[in-house]
Design an enzyme around this catalytic site. Structure first.
Site, mmCIF file in Angstrom:
data_model
loop_
_atom_site.group_PDB
_atom_site.id
_atom_site.type_symbol
_atom_site.label_atom_id
_atom_site.label_comp_id
_atom_site.label_asym_id
_atom_site.label_seq_id
_atom_site.Cartn_x
_atom_site.Cartn_y
_atom_site.Cartn_z
ATOM 1 N N MET A 17 0.637 -1.226 -0.048
ATOM 2 C CA MET A 17 0.020 -0.043 -0.087
ATOM 3 C C MET A 17 0.801 1.202 0.045
ATOM 4 O O MET A 17 1.844 1.474 0.824
ATOM 5 C CB MET A 17 -1.064 0.025 1.090
ATOM 6 C CG MET A 17 -1.826 -1.012 1.135
ATOM 7 S SD MET A 17 -3.132 -1.103 2.625
ATOM 8 C CE MET A 17 -1.906 -1.874 3.876
ATOM 9 N N CYS A 114 -3.433 -1.878 -9.700
ATOM 10 C CA CYS A 114 -3.579 -0.465 -8.921
ATOM 11 C C CYS A 114 -4.575 0.053 -9.722
ATOM 12 O O CYS A 114 -4.414 0.256 -11.130
ATOM 13 C CB CYS A 114 -2.279 0.309 -8.941
ATOM 14 S SG CYS A 114 -2.467 1.873 -8.345
#
Length: 384
Positions: A17, A114
């Site tokens: 992340m 993503c």
């Protein structure tokens, strides 16, 4: 290495992340889980893999200092896991070779999941598998440049949207090219982080890849140990990938290991125990960023995650969200009255809740999956 992991219990992976899974966060996850696990007499965490933040291949090859820092690991990290993003097969391959030849990583994950605009507008992340030949070329280049020395894995989403699903074909291609596993976030790019993850897609992928022997990890809506067990039972996946579920709960990995081993123990730290983890996390961030000012600004976003569900005075909660020094944070934390862990609220969704939206894509990207569209190379930013 990964074959040994997959031969025993389900694998647990910390999802990369951006702005979160830096060395400080990975350490606090390892420390919190280890200390609490030892106190509870629980089992080890040998099947847990902590992946670093997404790294841009172009910036890595340019040896951008911030990017090199993303692929720098603490000495006690058992598996040095790096995740690469890129839209050019040669550049991605060269970045993998650099990581391997310079002994910078033990595992390379490729980001095809993503959904953020600055990545998809370049044709990267969750947009890229739509271009079948490009996807295949990138994975092939990565695996070839790993030279069999380091396992390569891929992480993807179901597709761009419900009309452009790509996960079955892309995963098959990746499996045929020799990846160690495929991780599926069971949402489309258009969904971002809204709604429920479709675990049935994970089950379909497990069945689809069975003939190849390549395992599948499931990602999406793992908020507790019970969720991990349910995902494995419902989909047959070989492990789980956890992102938002561990925000403010770095000890979650102990719960996941315990649940997947059938031990059923659950970690429920009191607020005073949580505040000490928070303060340790803050110290690690300050040390990592080599600046108390930068470190405390970075720590602010973690405060609400740690305190989710606890009864905290509005003024203290507000001041923690604006904290500027370790001493100020310590003084505020010392004002908190101890209380039991709020399990019912604490295990609810947390972190990003971005509403769905049409992905930002290069012009003409969806016209034909076999037609290559000119895209600019990825920006040399250090993370995504």
């Amino acid at each position: 290495m990964f074959a040994d992991l997959l031969a025993t219990d389900p694998v647990i992976e910390l999802a990369p992340m951006a702005g979160v899974t830096n060395r400080a966060f990975r350490r606090v996850c390892r420390e919190a889980s280890t200390e609490i696990r030892n106190a509870a007499g629980q089992t080890d965490l040998d099947n847990t893999v902590y992946v670093a933040e997404m790294t841009t291949s172009q910036a890595l090859l340019m040896r951008h200092p911030d990017t090199l820092d993303l692929v720098t690991f603490d000495g006690d990290e058992k598996t040095r896991s790096a995740q690469l993003y890129g839209v050019d097969p040669e550049i991605v391959g060269a970045a993998v070779r650099m990581l391997v030849d310079e002994d910078m990583a033990d595992h390379v994950d490729l980001n095809f999941g993503c959904p953020v605009p600055k990545v998809t507008r370049k044709g990267g992340g969750s947009a890229l598998p739509w271009k079948r030949d490009l996807f295949t070329s990138i994975v092939n280049s990565a695996v070839a440049n790993a030279q069999g020395k380091v396992p390569v894995t891929v992480k993807m989403r179901i597709g761009i949207d419900s009309d452009h699903e790509t996960y079955l074909e892309a995963a098959q291609s990746a499996a045929d090219l020799g990846v160690a596993w495929v991780a599926l976030h069971a949402r489309t790019a258009a969904q971002m982080y809204e709604g429920k993850a479709d675990w049935s897609a994970i089950a379909r992928l497990v069945e689809h890849l069975k003939p190849t022997g390549v395992p599948v990890l499931g990602n999406g809506d793992i908020w507790s140990g019970a969720d991990a067990v349910s995902m494995v039972e419902q989909s047959g996946c070989a492990g789980v990938v956890v992102g938002r579920g561990c925000l403010g709960r770095p000890w979650l990995f102990t719960d996941l290991v315990s649940a997947l081993k059938g031990e059923g123990k659950q970690i429920t730290p009191t607020l005073h125990e949580v505040r000490e983890v928070m303060f340790r996390h803050a110290n690690l961030i300050v040390e990592y960023l080599e600046s108390e000012d930068r470190g405390m600004r970075d720590m602010r976003k973690h405060m609400a995650w740690y305190l989710k569900g606890f009864r905290v005075a509005r003024e203290i909660r507000h001041d923690l969200g604006m904290v500027s020094s370790l001493q100020e944070m310590r003084d505020l934390l010392d004002q908190l009255e101890d209380q039991p862990y709020p399990t019912e609220v604490g295990e609810k969704p947390r972190g990003r809740t971005s509403h769905g939206r049409p992905p930002t894509l290069p012009d003409g990207w969806l016209n034909d999956p076999d037609e290559l569209v000119h895209v600019e190379l990825e920006d040399a930013f250090s993370g995504g």
